[in-house]
Design a protein around this motif. Structure first.
Motif, mmCIF file in Angstrom:
data_model
loop_
_atom_site.group_PDB
_atom_site.id
_atom_site.type_symbol
_atom_site.label_atom_id
_atom_site.label_comp_id
_atom_site.label_asym_id
_atom_site.label_seq_id
_atom_site.Cartn_x
_atom_site.Cartn_y
_atom_site.Cartn_z
ATOM 1 N N GLN A 66 0.828 -1.214 0.000
ATOM 2 C CA GLN A 66 0.000 0.000 0.000
ATOM 3 C C GLN A 66 0.859 1.259 0.000
ATOM 4 N N GLU A 67 1.955 1.229 0.721
ATOM 5 C CA GLU A 67 2.880 2.359 0.728
ATOM 6 C C GLU A 67 3.435 2.599 -0.675
ATOM 7 N N GLN A 68 3.819 1.530 -1.339
ATOM 8 C CA GLN A 68 4.400 1.648 -2.677
ATOM 9 C C GLN A 68 3.371 2.109 -3.708
ATOM 10 N N ILE A 69 2.141 1.651 -3.573
ATOM 11 C CA ILE A 69 1.087 2.078 -4.501
ATOM 12 C C ILE A 69 0.909 3.594 -4.429
ATOM 13 N N ALA A 70 0.802 4.135 -3.236
ATOM 14 C CA ALA A 70 0.631 5.586 -3.088
ATOM 15 C C ALA A 70 1.847 6.329 -3.632
ATOM 16 N N ARG A 71 3.028 5.811 -3.356
ATOM 17 C CA ARG A 71 4.260 6.455 -3.829
ATOM 18 C C ARG A 71 4.303 6.458 -5.357
ATOM 19 N N ASN A 72 4.010 5.311 -5.958
ATOM 20 C CA ASN A 72 4.038 5.208 -7.422
ATOM 21 C C ASN A 72 3.019 6.135 -8.068
ATOM 22 N N ARG A 73 1.840 6.212 -7.500
ATOM 23 C CA ARG A 73 0.818 7.110 -8.050
ATOM 24 C C ARG A 73 1.262 8.570 -7.962
ATOM 25 N N SER A 74 1.982 8.912 -6.899
ATOM 26 C CA SER A 74 2.467 10.298 -6.787
ATOM 27 C C SER A 74 3.550 10.570 -7.833
ATOM 28 N N PHE A 75 4.385 9.551 -8.136
ATOM 29 C CA PHE A 75 5.373 9.722 -9.209
ATOM 30 C C PHE A 75 4.664 10.003 -10.530
ATOM 31 N N GLU A 76 3.646 9.203 -10.827
ATOM 32 C CA GLU A 76 2.951 9.343 -12.111
ATOM 33 C C GLU A 76 2.183 10.658 -12.200
ATOM 34 N N ARG A 77 1.724 11.186 -11.084
ATOM 35 C CA ARG A 77 1.021 12.474 -11.102
ATOM 36 C C ARG A 77 1.972 13.640 -11.280
ATOM 37 N N LEU A 78 3.070 13.638 -10.533
ATOM 38 C CA LEU A 78 3.964 14.793 -10.551
ATOM 39 C C LEU A 78 5.006 14.746 -11.666
ATOM 40 N N ILE A 79 5.334 13.523 -12.123
ATOM 41 C CA ILE A 79 6.337 13.392 -13.186
ATOM 42 C C ILE A 79 5.822 12.415 -14.252
ATOM 43 N N PRO A 80 4.783 12.796 -14.979
ATOM 44 C CA PRO A 80 4.352 11.912 -16.064
ATOM 45 C C PRO A 80 5.443 11.838 -17.134
ATOM 46 N N LEU A 81 5.483 10.730 -17.838
ATOM 47 C CA LEU A 81 6.542 10.530 -18.836
ATOM 48 C C LEU A 81 6.578 11.651 -19.871
ATOM 49 N N LYS A 82 5.433 12.152 -20.253
ATOM 50 C CA LYS A 82 5.412 13.232 -21.253
ATOM 51 C C LYS A 82 6.098 14.500 -20.733
ATOM 52 N N SER A 83 6.073 14.703 -19.414
ATOM 53 C CA SER A 83 6.759 15.886 -18.868
ATOM 54 C C SER A 83 8.273 15.734 -18.973
ATOM 55 N N ILE A 84 8.768 14.507 -18.906
ATOM 56 C CA ILE A 84 10.206 14.273 -19.091
ATOM 57 C C ILE A 84 10.582 14.570 -20.540
ATOM 58 N N ILE A 85 9.728 14.178 -21.462
ATOM 59 C CA ILE A 85 9.982 14.466 -22.883
ATOM 60 C C ILE A 85 9.997 15.977 -23.111
ATOM 61 N N LYS A 86 8.974 16.674 -22.601
ATOM 62 C CA LYS A 86 8.922 18.132 -22.776
ATOM 63 C C LYS A 86 10.134 18.812 -22.150
ATOM 64 N N ALA A 87 10.566 18.312 -20.995
ATOM 65 C CA ALA A 87 11.735 18.909 -20.329
ATOM 66 C C ALA A 87 13.003 18.723 -21.159
ATOM 67 N N SER A 88 13.049 17.647 -21.959
ATOM 68 C CA SER A 88 14.240 17.424 -22.788
ATOM 69 C C SER A 88 14.398 18.534 -23.829
ATOM 70 N N PHE A 89 13.309 19.191 -24.194
ATOM 71 C CA PHE A 89 13.381 20.297 -25.149
ATOM 72 C C PHE A 89 14.001 21.547 -24.525
ATOM 73 N N THR A 90 14.039 21.600 -23.204
ATOM 74 C CA THR A 90 14.595 22.771 -22.518
ATOM 75 C C THR A 90 16.088 22.617 -22.259
ATOM 76 N N TYR A 91 16.653 21.513 -22.726
ATOM 77 C CA TYR A 91 18.079 21.259 -22.603
ATOM 78 C C TYR A 91 18.544 21.135 -21.156
ATOM 79 N N CYS A 92 17.719 20.500 -20.322
ATOM 80 C CA CYS A 92 18.167 20.181 -18.967
ATOM 81 C C CYS A 92 19.307 19.176 -19.102
#
Length: 156
Positions: A77-103
């Protein structure tokens, strides 16, 4: 990006009170009976946001008292909540968009995504355990180790 204030509003809309609390030990946040307590001495709003998001996910998904992580069910249950928070705050598409900013570093990426570097590292580990070495999203391929985004389909 989800702002801390939006998460506070979400909590209020769901009749969940958010308070600052003095914890003993290393606990940074806790959810119980319609109240989320966040450690009072956390200095950055970014870290509070990461904690609040996870505790909201506990409010939505956790059943019973899971303060003791000795049992498999509590750890799950702890891991489920943690994983859901990862997916909410850092969706994969946000990583792609951030790559355009040259991080060019995890620090810069975390800053761009408005999360802590520790939260970002754990999210990447989560995605790698979920998908393996990479994940294809739209016309991009996200490699998790080292974190790299590549365009793999070119349109004519």
């Amino acid at each position: 990006m989800i702002a801390y204030e939006e998460l506070l509003q979400e909590a209020e809309d769901n009749n969940i009170e958010v308070i600052e609390f003095t914890f003993r030990g290393t606990n940074k946040g806790m959810y119980a009976d319609g109240v989320i307590a966040i450690r009072r001495d956390i200095e950055t709003v970014i870290e509070k946001k990461c904690i609040l998001c996870e505790e909201l996910e506990h409010a939505y998904t956790t059943v019973g008292d899971i303060t003791g992580l000795e049992t498999i069910q509590n750890r799950k249950q702890e891991q489920i909540a943690r994983n859901r928070s990862f997916e909410r705050l850092i969706p994969l598409k946000s990583i792609i968009k951030a790559s355009f900013t040259y991080c060019t570093s995890l620090y810069e990426l975390a800053e761009h995504l408005d999360v802590t570097e520790e939260f970002l590292k754990e999210a990447i580990e989560y995605y790698q355990s979920k998908y393996g070495l990479y994940k294809e999203v739209d016309n991009y391929c996200i490699y998790f180790s080292p974190l790299t985004v590549c365009k793999y389909k070119y349109e004519k």
